[in-house]
Design an enzyme around this catalytic site. Structure first.
Site, PDB file in Angstrom:
ATOM      1  N   PHE A 354       0.891  -1.240  -0.075  1.00 30.41           N
ATOM      2  CA  PHE A 354      -0.022  -0.054  -0.014  1.00 30.41           C
ATOM      3  C   PHE A 354       0.973   1.358   0.153  1.00 30.41           C
ATOM      4  CE2 PHE A 354      -2.496  -3.153   2.043  1.00 30.41           C
ATOM      5  CZ  PHE A 354      -3.697  -3.367   1.444  1.00 30.41           C
ATOM      6  N   ASP A 468      -5.995  -9.248   5.678  1.00 28.70           N
ATOM      7  CA  ASP A 468      -4.627  -9.193   5.177  1.00 28.70           C
ATOM      8  C   ASP A 468      -3.853  -9.983   6.266  1.00 28.70           C
ATOM      9  OD1 ASP A 468      -2.754  -9.360   3.040  1.00 28.70           O
ATOM     10  OD2 ASP A 468      -2.267  -7.133   3.331  1.00 28.70           O
TER      11      ASP A 468
HETATM   12  N1  LIG Z   1       4.160  -0.050  13.290  1.00 33.03           N
HETATM   13  C1  LIG Z   1       5.048  -0.396  12.755  1.00 33.03           C
HETATM   14  N2  LIG Z   1       6.208  -0.429  13.496  1.00 33.03           N
HETATM   15  C2  LIG Z   1       7.644  -0.930  13.032  1.00 33.03           C
HETATM   16  N3  LIG Z   1       7.866  -1.230  11.672  1.00 33.03           N
HETATM   17  C3  LIG Z   1       6.687  -1.352  10.767  1.00 33.03           C
HETATM   18  C4  LIG Z   1       5.521  -0.984  11.174  1.00 33.03           C
HETATM   19  N4  LIG Z   1       4.569  -1.006  10.352  1.00 33.03           N
HETATM   20  C5  LIG Z   1       5.294  -1.437   9.388  1.00 33.03           C
HETATM   21  N5  LIG Z   1       6.478  -1.679   9.669  1.00 33.03           N
HETATM   22  C6  LIG Z   1       7.740  -2.098   8.804  1.00 33.03           C
HETATM   23  O1  LIG Z   1       7.366  -1.602   7.328  1.00 33.03           O
HETATM   24  C7  LIG Z   1       7.305  -2.722   6.514  1.00 33.03           C
HETATM   25  C8  LIG Z   1       6.324  -2.355   5.215  1.00 33.03           C
HETATM   26  O2  LIG Z   1       5.054  -2.472   5.883  1.00 33.03           O
HETATM   27  P1  LIG Z   1       3.932  -2.630   5.257  1.00 33.03           P
HETATM   28  O3  LIG Z   1       2.514  -2.975   5.914  1.00 33.03           O
HETATM   29  O4  LIG Z   1       3.639  -1.406   4.157  1.00 33.03           O
HETATM   30  O5  LIG Z   1       4.012  -3.880   4.098  1.00 33.03           O
HETATM   31  P2  LIG Z   1       3.742  -5.422   4.200  1.00 33.03           P
HETATM   32  O6  LIG Z   1       3.280  -5.755   5.439  1.00 33.03           O
HETATM   33  O7  LIG Z   1       5.000  -5.987   3.943  1.00 33.03           O
HETATM   34  O8  LIG Z   1       2.749  -5.398   2.954  1.00 33.03           O
HETATM   35  P3  LIG Z   1       1.092  -5.050   3.043  1.00 33.03           P
HETATM   36  O9  LIG Z   1       0.912  -3.862   2.173  1.00 33.03           O
HETATM   37  O10 LIG Z   1       0.364  -6.051   2.458  1.00 33.03           O
HETATM   38  O11 LIG Z   1       0.818  -4.955   4.482  1.00 33.03           O
HETATM   39  C9  LIG Z   1       7.032  -3.811   7.270  1.00 33.03           C
HETATM   40  O12 LIG Z   1       7.765  -4.782   6.600  1.00 33.03           O
HETATM   41  C10 LIG Z   1       7.545  -3.544   8.622  1.00 33.03           C
HETATM   42  O13 LIG Z   1       9.002  -3.994   8.651  1.00 33.03           O
END
Ligand SMILES: Nc1ncnc2c1ncn2[C@@H]1O[C@H](COP(=O)(O)OP(=O)(O)OP(=O)(O)O)[C@@H](O)[C@H]1O
Ligand SMILES: *[C@@H]1O[C@H](CO)[C@@H](O)[C@H](O)[C@H]1NC(C)=O
Ligand SMILES: *[C@@H]1O[C@H](CO)[C@@H](O)[C@H](O)[C@H]1NC(C)=O
Ligand SMILES: *[C@@H]1O[C@H](CO)[C@@H](O)[C@H](O)[C@H]1NC(C)=O
Ligand SMILES: *[C@@H]1O[C@H](CO)[C@@H](O)[C@H](O)[C@H]1NC(C)=O
Ligand SMILES: *[C@@H]1O[C@H](CO)[C@@H](O)[C@H](O)[C@H]1NC(C)=O
Ligand SMILES: [Mg+2]
Length: 671
Positions: A354, A468
């Site tokens: 996203f 998800d």
């Molecule tokens: N609240 C948070 N605290 C610390 N790191 C985070 C947090 N949220 C996300 N991240 C980090 O950012 C990265 C990207 O997160 P993001 O949710 O955008 O991607 P994803 O989980 O790999 O895919 P999706 O878009 O399906 O959620 C994650 O892999 C994580 O390591």
């Protein structure tokens, strides 16, 4: 002979008559035939300019004809009267030099006269000598100590020299008004002067006033003085001036003169206009500097405005009426910008389907945050989405990543979460992780996530479907508790699309088979994804792995292990021997249970929690309707996968953010 005599007499008479006239008036000097020398000129508009800006020069302007002042060499001087309007315009304000005189002299030319304080009338040798026969009224703008000048702004009566017989600081007393008023000769303003000699009383008066002020009845200078020894019979009247080292322009605007009577009144309305030199000279700095200063200020203004607009645009937000209820959860974009150091690369935590996620520290509270920038063009569903995430954010469940708030900009949504220092679970599982979790840690994470999801499904007044669930959306807090992140986001992307369409959001391998067909997310599709997640954690492998020879579908493989009677064979080899066999077995079996293609066959999250807690005994899978080989494979996760019309969640971002193996399997293996 007679004729000759008559002619001679008439000629003489003519000459005498012209000499005796002594009555003229100039309102401007265009028609005048003055005798000029030095720097003196009559300008185009009729001003008599005695000096221009050249320094150390003299100039004279005389009425061309001689005027008879006495009837005989030993006689008394006739009365005379003159008035003129003048202006002194210095190049620099408050610094003039040297002034001018009204002069009555025996000749039109004064050879050998010096500039500066000599006014072009005398030189070092003849100054003060009675043989000069010069009468003058000086308008002196430089104080000369040798000449006993009273100041640098005075009017004086001079006889044969420049040490005034009488002088006074320039000024006037207006008629019917009390008090003397100073005038600055070098103010550049036009002033009028009157010089009157009473031949009977032997009295000189000099009067000064600003132009347009009536002649004051009390004169500036009043002096009893017999001019008879000074004057010869015919004299020339005019002006003389000189400049010193300072550039000054001396102007005469109009002049009238009369012997034996009052000089005619000047018609002030007919006088030529002074050049606007005063302003130019006064503010040389301003005239040349002003445009630059204006330009400078203008450009600063333009820059400031442009900067403000840019800044305004750069930090512009979208705020709609319905968002007022959520204002406590609303962040200012500029605050987030500051917190994340301008969304700099060094603060980037990761890139997901996203958008990008940045770490930040709120400047006011110093709390650590994670900011997710989601690009979102459609406004549809935004309201429900924000309502939902805010309400969930209020829950503050220890297994849900707290949503602190959000911010909306054009085409973009920013979600602010608690920062999870240990990142997402996926990095502890796959690809020979540097740090891996031991079994008790994994089991704790699994249980935590099951609480969280069960809470979303049943613990809240409305059913919330996560949509998800996967290892990368499970974040670990400082105590390594598993927390669910990214709830609801997938839903936002489903909104606005045709409900009939198969545009589905989710991640392949976690998506229930019915979900790929109907695009309807339910609690059981979440359970399916949770099952995939359980297998993932226990086996340390992704739900779908792409291999050269054959893709490994995790569910099938675990099922085959179970089928062979040794389900523990599927466990993550990284666990070593440090694990509780009963628990691993429970998790693997539960994973299979949740992965059944028949949604109704899957347990609910509440039951899952009960199984994990040991409150509900795990029965043999076969007794739960999962049969061993021969009776059909109950895990149809690959069903959607092999269908040609496979629905694919995202067109752009999501495709690349997929765990690469899944994406690859989809793109290559699917064809
Ligand atoms: N609240 C948070 N605290 C610390 N790191 C985070 C947090 N949220 C996300 N991240 C980090 O950012 C990265 C990207 O997160 P993001 O949710 O955008 O991607 P994803 O989980 O790999 O895919 P999706 O878009 O399906 O959620 C994650 O892999 C994580 O390591
Ligand atoms: C101007 O005065 C000079 C000197 O007196 C004289 O020679 C000349 O003819 C005069 N010119 C006019 C136009 O009066
Ligand atoms: C001043 O006047 C004289 C005589 O008319 C002329 O030669 C000179 O160029 C003038 N100087 C300036 C600066 O106008
Ligand atoms: C001073 O002026 C007189 C008359 O104008 C002249 O004869 C004399 O030569 C001048 N002296 C000097 C030193 O210039
Ligand atoms: C005045 O000038 C005359 C002629 O130029 C000279 O003879 C005389 O000495 C001068 N007087 C003084 C006091 O300088
Ligand atoms: C006028 O000028 C005189 C002399 O320079 C000075 O002493 C006096 O203070 C001035 N008066 C005013 C009102 O400026
Ligand atoms: Mg995520």
């Amino acid at each position: 002979m007679f004729l000759v005599i008559v002619l001679a007499v008439s000629l003489l008479a003519n000459a005498a008559a012209s000499a005796e006239t002594g009555d003229f008036m100039y309102n401007g000097f265009n028609s005048a035939n003055l005798s000029l020398d030095g720097l003196a000129v009559v300008t185009g508009n009729g001003l008599l300019r005695l000096t221009n800006v050249t320094n150390q020069k003299v100039s004279h302007a005389f009425y061309p004809d001689p005027i008879t002042f006495k009837n005989s060499p030993s006689g008394a001087v006739h009365s005379f009267s003159t008035t003129f309007v003048f202006a002194i315009i210095p190049e620099y304000p408050a610094q003039g030099g040297h002034g001018f005189t009204f002069v009555i002299a025996p000749r039109r030319e004064i050879p050998g006269a010096r500039p500066g304080h000599f006014f072009g009338l005398f030189n070092e040798t003849n100054i003060g000598n009675v043989t000069n026969h010069i009468f003058a009224v000086e308008f002196d703008t430089v104080q000369n100590i040798e000449l006993r000048d009273i100041n640098d702004n005075h009017v004086g009566i001079d006889v044969n020299g420049l040490t005034s017989v009488k002088s006074s600081s320039a000024g006037y007393t207006e008629n019917n008004v009390q008090g003397f008023r100073n005038l600055s000769l070098i103010s550049g303003k036009a002033m009028q002067a009157w010089v009157d000699y009473d031949g009977l009383q032997k009295h000189i008066i000099v009067t000064l006033a600003p132009v347009n002020v009536d002649k004051p009845s009390s004169p500036l200078l009043s002096l009893s003085y017999n001019l008879s020894p000074i004057f010869i019979e015919t004299m020339y009247v005019g002006f003389s001036s000189s400049t010193g080292s300072l550039y000054t322009s001396h102007y005469i605007l109009g002049w009238s003169f009369r012997v034996n009577g009052q000089a005619q009144r000047l018609d002030l309305s007919k006088l030529p206009r002074l050049p606007h030199k005063k302003k130019k000279q006064k503010s040389n700095l301003l005239t040349t500097g002003l445009p630059f200063i204006c330009l400078f200020i203008l450009s600063i203004l333009v820059f400031a405005v442009a900067y403000a607009i840019r800044k305004h645009r750069k930090f512009a937000e979208v705020l709609e009426d319905w968002e007022r209820d959520y204002s406590p959860h609303r962040f200012k974009y500029i605050d987030l910008y500051v917190a994340t150091k301008g969304f700099g690369d060094e603060e980037l935590l990761g890139v997901g389907g996203f958008g990008r996620v940045y770490r930040g520290v709120l400047p006011t509270t110093k709390t650590e945050i994670a900011v997710k920038r989601v690009s979102h063009e459609s406004k549809q569903g935004m309201r429900e989405f924000i309502a939902e995430i805010i309400s969930i954010g209020r829950l503050c469940h220890r297994n849900i990543v707290t949503l602190l708030g959000y911010c909306r900009r054009k085409g973009e949504l920013l979600l602010v979460y608690d920062y999870m220092p240990n990142g997402s679970l996926d990095k502890y599982l796959y690809n020979q992780p540097k740090v891996t979790l031991n079994w008790s840690q994994r089991f704790r994470v699994i249980k935590g996530v099951s609480y969280g999801l069960s809470y979303l499904h049943e613990g809240w007044e409305q059913v919330v479907i996560h949509r998800d669930i996967k290892a990368s959306n499970i974040l670990l807090d400082s105590e390594l508790n598993g927390r669910l992140g990214d709830f609801g986001l997938a839903k936002l992307y489903n909104h606005g699309t045709d409900p009939q369409s198969t545009h589905v959001v989710g991640t392949l391998g976690y998506m229930a088979p019915e979900n790929t067909r109907t695009a309807r997310a339910t609690t059981s599709t979440d359970v399916y994804a949770f099952g995939a997640f359980l297998l993932e954690v226990a086996c340390g492998r992704r739900p779908i792995e792409v291999r050269e020879d054959d893709d490994v579908i995790l569910v099938e493989w675990v099922y085959s292990c179970w089928d062979k009677g040794d389900i523990l064979e599927a466990r993550d080899p990284n666990l070593g021997t440090d694990f509780v066999a009963k628990e691993v077995e429970l998790v693997l079996q539960l994973g299979l249970l949740c992965s059944q293609s028949q949604p109704t066959a899957r347990p609910s999250m509440r039951q899952v929690v009960q199984y994990l807690e040991g409150d509900l005994a795990m029965q043999e899978l076969s007794s739960l309707g999962i049969s061993r080989s021969g009776n059909g494979f109950p895990f149809a996760c690959h069903e959607g996968f092999s269908t040609p019309s496979i629905p694919y969640p995202f067109s752009t971002d999501k495709a690349f953010s997929q765990t690469s193996s899944v994406a690859d399997s989809l793109l290559s293996g699917g064809r």
